[in-house]
Scaffold this motif. Structure first.
Motif: not given
Length: 178
Positions: A100-119, A60-69
């Motif tokens: 940096f990573d939390a901000r980046h995850i919060s700003e994008v809605k692409n799940i693959s890109h979020q997962r890269e920063h999550f690593a 869930d990219a939207n929830a991931a962005a919200s939780k990263a925020a």
């Protein structure tokens, strides 16, 4: 009159403390209370991290962005004065990377890109978890052999945030942190 008032107030506090202890014991919270006293002021970061991880598990990219925020906010409001010297040193070395990573995850809605920063975020959270007592419960350091990276979990069962439902149980527990 003053000694009587002081004794009355002291009695109320003592009674309140005893009532709280009794409530805690009767309702099975004793371990959590004892453990929470040992937790770091950095513990809220782990809770926010877990919520972000779970959003990624659910793809869930939207929830991931919200939780990263939420995680970004938790990183920004840590009260440095409450940290021990070792916690302060560990947090200061990781704060900018976590943000940096939390901000980046919060700003994008692409799940693959979020997962890269999550690593990257996960490696830094693991370093923090090893330096500070973030939980009164076990914290599991999990490994994904397909992604060749790690994440933290509150449960022993594998739920892979890097692949979600595609490979939900792919991975293994590498270490249990206490």
């Amino acid at each position: 009159m003053k000694p009587l008032l002081v004794m009355l107030i002291a009695g109320l506090f003592a009674g309140s403390a005893n009532a709280n202890a009794l409530f805690v014991k009767r309702n099975g919270f004793m371990d959590g209370v004892a453990d929470s006293a040992k937790q770091s002021a950095l513990a809220p970061l782990l809770g926010s991290y877990y919520e972000l991880k779970n959003a990624l598990v659910n793809s869930d990219a939207n929830a991931a962005a919200s939780k990263a925020a939420d995680l970004l906010k938790a990183v920004s409001v840590v009260d440095m004065k409450t940290l021990s010297a070792s916690e302060h040193k560990a947090f200061m070395s990781l704060q900018e990377k976590l943000s940096f990573d939390a901000r980046h995850i919060s700003e994008v809605k692409n799940i693959s890109h979020q997962r890269e920063h999550f690593a990257s975020l996960s490696l830094n959270m693991i370093a923090l978890a090893k330096a500070a007592k973030l939980s009164g419960q076990a914290v599991y350091e999990d490994y994904c052999p397909m992604k060749k990276t790690y994440w933290l979990s509150s449960e022993e069962a594998i739920k892979n945030p890097y692949f979600g439902n595609e490979m939900l149980t792919c991975g293994q527990v590498k270490e249990t942190l206490h």
